[in-house]
Design a protein around this motif. Structure first.
Motif, PDB file in Angstrom:
ATOM      1  N   GLN A   1       0.842  -1.191   0.000  1.00 62.45           N
ATOM      2  CA  GLN A   1       0.000   0.000   0.000  1.00 62.45           C
ATOM      3  C   GLN A   1       0.875   1.238   0.000  1.00 62.45           C
ATOM      4  OE1 GLN A   1      -3.114  -0.626  -0.236  1.00 62.45           O
ATOM      5  NE2 GLN A   1      -4.321   1.130   0.448  1.00 62.45           N
ATOM      6  N   VAL A   2       0.581   2.154  -0.933  1.00 58.62           N
ATOM      7  CA  VAL A   2       1.333   3.396  -1.029  1.00 58.62           C
ATOM      8  C   VAL A   2       0.372   4.557  -0.820  1.00 58.62           C
ATOM      9  CG1 VAL A   2       2.695   4.881  -2.543  1.00 58.62           C
ATOM     10  CG2 VAL A   2       3.019   2.399  -2.606  1.00 58.62           C
ATOM     11  N   GLN A   3       0.739   5.467   0.066  1.00 58.83           N
ATOM     12  CA  GLN A   3      -0.092   6.634   0.346  1.00 58.83           C
ATOM     13  C   GLN A   3       0.652   7.897  -0.064  1.00 58.83           C
ATOM     14  OE1 GLN A   3       0.667   4.542   3.239  1.00 58.83           O
ATOM     15  NE2 GLN A   3      -0.990   3.202   2.551  1.00 58.83           N
ATOM     16  N   LEU A   4      -0.108   8.848  -0.569  1.00 59.90           N
ATOM     17  CA  LEU A   4       0.445  10.152  -0.938  1.00 59.90           C
ATOM     18  C   LEU A   4      -0.290  11.219  -0.137  1.00 59.90           C
ATOM     19  CD1 LEU A   4       0.612   9.835  -4.834  1.00 59.90           C
ATOM     20  CD2 LEU A   4       2.354   9.237  -3.159  1.00 59.90           C
ATOM     21  N   VAL A   5       0.468  12.104   0.445  1.00 61.87           N
ATOM     22  CA  VAL A   5      -0.129  13.189   1.223  1.00 61.87           C
ATOM     23  C   VAL A   5       0.356  14.511   0.656  1.00 61.87           C
ATOM     24  CG1 VAL A   5      -0.357  14.257   3.482  1.00 61.87           C
ATOM     25  CG2 VAL A   5      -0.241  11.763   3.289  1.00 61.87           C
ATOM     26  N   GLU A   6      -0.592  15.312   0.153  1.00 61.38           N
ATOM     27  CA  GLU A   6      -0.264  16.625  -0.389  1.00 61.38           C
ATOM     28  C   GLU A   6      -0.480  17.691   0.678  1.00 61.38           C
ATOM     29  OE1 GLU A   6      -2.440  14.937  -4.274  1.00 61.38           O
ATOM     30  OE2 GLU A   6      -3.024  15.058  -2.166  1.00 61.38           O
ATOM     31  N   TRP A  36       2.257  16.163 -11.142  1.00 60.74           N
ATOM     32  CA  TRP A  36       1.164  16.952 -10.591  1.00 60.74           C
ATOM     33  C   TRP A  36       0.095  17.110 -11.667  1.00 60.74           C
ATOM     34  CZ3 TRP A  36       0.459  18.300  -5.658  1.00 60.74           C
ATOM     35  CH2 TRP A  36       1.562  18.286  -4.797  1.00 60.74           C
ATOM     36  N   TYR A  37      -1.149  16.868 -11.267  1.00 58.94           N
ATOM     37  CA  TYR A  37      -2.302  17.093 -12.120  1.00 58.94           C
ATOM     38  C   TYR A  37      -3.184  18.132 -11.415  1.00 58.94           C
ATOM     39  CZ  TYR A  37      -1.279  12.882 -14.852  1.00 58.94           C
ATOM     40  OH  TYR A  37      -0.695  11.933 -15.677  1.00 58.94           O
ATOM     41  N   CYS A  95      -1.316  14.927  -6.664  1.00 64.14           N
ATOM     42  CA  CYS A  95      -0.023  14.304  -6.864  1.00 64.14           C
ATOM     43  C   CYS A  95      -0.244  12.887  -7.398  1.00 64.14           C
ATOM     44  CB  CYS A  95       0.698  14.273  -5.515  1.00 64.14           C
ATOM     45  SG  CYS A  95       2.231  13.360  -5.483  1.00 64.14           S
ATOM     46  N   ASN A  96       0.598  12.458  -8.315  1.00 63.21           N
ATOM     47  CA  ASN A  96       0.544  11.104  -8.862  1.00 63.21           C
ATOM     48  C   ASN A  96       1.944  10.523  -8.909  1.00 63.21           C
ATOM     49  OD1 ASN A  96       0.791   9.399 -11.689  1.00 63.21           O
ATOM     50  ND2 ASN A  96      -1.078   8.975 -10.562  1.00 63.21           N
ATOM     51  N   VAL A  97       2.079   9.301  -8.411  1.00 62.94           N
ATOM     52  CA  VAL A  97       3.388   8.653  -8.348  1.00 62.94           C
ATOM     53  C   VAL A  97       3.311   7.275  -8.966  1.00 62.94           C
ATOM     54  CG1 VAL A  97       5.130   7.714  -6.796  1.00 62.94           C
ATOM     55  CG2 VAL A  97       4.119   9.946  -6.330  1.00 62.94           C
ATOM     56  N   ASP A  98       4.312   6.957  -9.765  1.00 61.53           N
ATOM     57  CA  ASP A  98       4.402   5.673 -10.459  1.00 61.53           C
ATOM     58  C   ASP A  98       5.707   4.996 -10.046  1.00 61.53           C
ATOM     59  OD1 ASP A  98       3.205   4.159 -12.983  1.00 61.53           O
ATOM     60  OD2 ASP A  98       5.389   4.152 -13.153  1.00 61.53           O
ATOM     61  N   ASN A 108       0.659   2.627  -9.050  1.00 65.95           N
ATOM     62  CA  ASN A 108       0.374   3.999  -9.458  1.00 65.95           C
ATOM     63  C   ASN A 108      -0.623   4.556  -8.460  1.00 65.95           C
ATOM     64  OD1 ASN A 108      -1.358   6.138 -11.022  1.00 65.95           O
ATOM     65  ND2 ASN A 108       0.550   5.979 -12.164  1.00 65.95           N
ATOM     66  N   SER A 109      -0.232   5.581  -7.756  1.00 65.28           N
ATOM     67  CA  SER A 109      -1.053   6.105  -6.661  1.00 65.28           C
ATOM     68  C   SER A 109      -1.359   7.581  -6.846  1.00 65.28           C
ATOM     69  CB  SER A 109      -0.340   5.897  -5.326  1.00 65.28           C
ATOM     70  OG  SER A 109      -0.213   4.528  -5.035  1.00 65.28           O
ATOM     71  N   TRP A 110      -2.516   7.975  -6.295  1.00 64.51           N
ATOM     72  CA  TRP A 110      -2.965   9.367  -6.313  1.00 64.51           C
ATOM     73  C   TRP A 110      -3.117   9.884  -4.898  1.00 64.51           C
ATOM     74  CZ3 TRP A 110      -3.757  12.246 -10.727  1.00 64.51           C
ATOM     75  CH2 TRP A 110      -3.795  11.550 -11.942  1.00 64.51           C
ATOM     76  N   GLY A 111      -2.826  11.149  -4.728  1.00 68.76           N
ATOM     77  CA  GLY A 111      -3.105  11.801  -3.468  1.00 68.76           C
ATOM     78  C   GLY A 111      -4.554  12.253  -3.419  1.00 68.76           C
TER      79      GLY A 111
END
Length: 120
Positions: A1-6, A36-37, A95-98, A108-111
């Motif tokens: 599990q990958v989490q993104l925090v903006e 960044w989107y 934020c989007n990370v691959d 591929n994760s989204w904040g």
């Protein structure tokens, strides 16, 4: 599990500057592309800027020369410095990370998004 925090979204006046940040946590082995989107009300989500692991960057025409994307691989973080902001930059910024997780599977994760509002 990958989490993104903006973080870093705010209300600013036109012509002002703002820096938004995104940090990734979780089962991360490596990160390839960070981006960044943004999505304004009633519009589709659009790519603002992206940065590859080697540092190559790409920008949307609408922000080139005003925005700068950067990353800190040690912190698993990506930043977007926004200068000379315009009212049309108002949007929810995501934020989007691959990358690859610790199980050597791609992810591929989204904040959750951070709101940037530019007043005229």
């Amino acid at each position: 599990q990958v989490q993104l925090v903006e973080s870093g979204g705010a209300l600013v006046q036109a012509g002002g500057s703002l820096r938004v940040s995104c940090e990734a946590t979780g089962n991360i082995f490596s990160i390839n592309l960070m981006a960044w989107y943004r999505q304004a009300p009633g519009k589709q989500r659009e790519l603002v800027a992206k940065i590859a692991n080697g540092g190559n960057t790409n920008y949307a025409d609408s922000v080139r020369g005003r925005f700068t994307i950067s990353r800190d691989n040690a912190k698993l973080a990506v930043y977007l410095q926004m200068d000379n902001l315009k009212p049309e930059d108002t949007a929810l910024y995501y934020c989007n990370v691959d990358g690859t997780n610790t199980y050597h599977r791609p992810f591929n994760s989204w904040g959750q998004g951070t709101q940037v509002t530019v007043s005229s």
